[in-house]
Design a protein around this motif. Structure first.
Motif, mmCIF file in Angstrom:
data_model
loop_
_atom_site.group_PDB
_atom_site.id
_atom_site.type_symbol
_atom_site.label_atom_id
_atom_site.label_comp_id
_atom_site.label_asym_id
_atom_site.label_seq_id
_atom_site.Cartn_x
_atom_site.Cartn_y
_atom_site.Cartn_z
ATOM 1 N N TYR A 68 0.827 -1.202 0.000
ATOM 2 C CA TYR A 68 0.000 0.000 0.000
ATOM 3 C C TYR A 68 0.866 1.258 0.000
ATOM 4 O O TYR A 68 0.624 2.206 -0.762
ATOM 5 N N VAL A 73 -0.905 3.923 -2.501
ATOM 6 C CA VAL A 73 -2.360 3.756 -2.472
ATOM 7 C C VAL A 73 -2.890 3.653 -1.045
ATOM 8 O O VAL A 73 -4.073 3.362 -0.848
ATOM 9 N N TYR A 74 -2.012 3.896 -0.061
ATOM 10 C CA TYR A 74 -2.487 3.860 1.323
ATOM 11 C C TYR A 74 -3.465 5.006 1.551
ATOM 12 O O TYR A 74 -3.169 6.162 1.280
ATOM 13 N N ASP A 75 -4.649 4.684 2.042
ATOM 14 C CA ASP A 75 -5.696 5.683 2.247
ATOM 15 C C ASP A 75 -6.584 5.185 3.390
ATOM 16 O O ASP A 75 -7.057 4.047 3.358
ATOM 17 N N VAL A 76 -6.805 6.041 4.379
ATOM 18 C CA VAL A 76 -7.610 5.619 5.532
ATOM 19 C C VAL A 76 -9.030 5.233 5.126
ATOM 20 O O VAL A 76 -9.719 4.533 5.873
ATOM 21 N N LYS A 77 -9.475 5.654 3.961
ATOM 22 C CA LYS A 77 -10.816 5.297 3.506
ATOM 23 C C LYS A 77 -10.886 3.885 2.931
ATOM 24 O O LYS A 77 -11.977 3.339 2.772
ATOM 25 N N ASP A 78 -9.721 3.313 2.622
ATOM 26 C CA ASP A 78 -9.736 2.014 1.938
ATOM 27 C C ASP A 78 -8.826 0.957 2.545
ATOM 28 O O ASP A 78 -9.069 -0.236 2.343
ATOM 29 N N THR A 79 -7.790 1.352 3.247
ATOM 30 C CA THR A 79 -6.739 0.394 3.577
ATOM 31 C C THR A 79 -6.526 0.147 5.065
ATOM 32 O O THR A 79 -5.580 -0.544 5.436
ATOM 33 N N SER A 186 -15.926 6.195 4.323
ATOM 34 C CA SER A 186 -15.418 4.926 3.798
ATOM 35 C C SER A 186 -16.548 3.914 3.665
ATOM 36 O O SER A 186 -17.711 4.209 3.939
#
Length: 246
Positions: A68, A73-79, A186
């Motif tokens: 990630y 692509v690390y994102d608090v909404k997805d990962t 999210s």
């Protein structure tokens, strides 16, 4: 390295060749664990098996988070680790480390049911040999193996009370993760909407009614997972009755 590129989905096809091979390998590992269960009941062999499954779980989660970050692509909404199977993975790690029958109550039901649904209807954009494909199937298969290890090797036995605990756990998660989704915008555990890929949710009605359908499916799956132990207990009682002195 295209096999690591997060921005180049490779067109995963549900029940395409790679999906079927991954499912077949998972089935072989599960059947193999069952057939060889008596070889791992004690000693060094048991430790090797337990730590092997544990290592796969930890390696999958560690490398996923590194991927990630490296791929941006690390994102608090997805990962964040807030999906049901990710939570089951963390519980599986603790369960194997502690050899905990208490944690097995949750992992056996929620872990197997969630991981099985994920394997059958993956929310996945990457096909083999992409890293994400390999990590996805390895992690979910290892969750199932961890739960079955507790049953077949550590002799954990679930009960109807375990089903109640698991349903309560799921509903607590529904509230907690739903609150996180509301704050972050999210969609962890697909509580706020259906995934973009094909999944079981497509046939369970519109939002939010599919959440009720999922509750029913979870209960049915939990009861099916309990069924072998109910039948085994009934068979044991019948044998004892037959051998009672007349």
């Amino acid at each position: 390295m295209s096999w690591l590129d997060a921005n180049s989905p490779t067109g995963f096809v549900h029940y395409g060749a790679s999906h079927l091979v991954a499912l077949a390998l998972a089935a072989v590992l599960i059947i193999g664990l069952y057939l060889s269960r008596h070889a791992f009941t004690h000693g060094r062999a048991q430790s090797i098996l337990r730590y092997s499954i544990l290592s796969i779980l930890m390696l999958c989660e560690a490398t996923l988070n590194i991927w990630y970050v490296l791929e941006g692509v690390y994102d608090v909404k997805d990962t964040l680790p807030l999906e049901l199977c990710t939570l089951s993975l963390y519980l599986s790690v603790l369960m194997l480390l502690l050899r905990s029958h208490w944690l097995a109550h949750l992992v056996y039901f929620t872990g197997i049911a969630g991981a099985l649904m994920a394997l059958l209807t993956p929310a996945l954009f990457y096909d083999f040999p992409h890293y994400r494909f390999i990590e996805f199937f390895a992690a979910h298969t290892a969750i199932i193996l961890a739960a079955l290890y507790m049953v077949w090797v550590e002799e954990y036995r679930p009960t109807l009370k375990s089903i109640g605990m698991s349903m309560l756990y799921l509903n607590v998660l529904l509230v907690v993760i739903g609150s996180v989704n509301a704050m972050l915008g999210s969609n962890y555990m697909f509580i706020s909407g259906k995934p973009d890929t094909t999944s079981l949710l497509d046939v369970l009605g519109p939002y939010p009614w599919y959440l009720l359908s999922l509750e029913g499916i979870a209960l049915i799956l939990f009861l099916l997972l309990q069924l072998p132990f109910v039948l085994a207990g009934r068979s044991k009682r019948n044998k004892q009755t037959l051998h009672l002195p007349q």
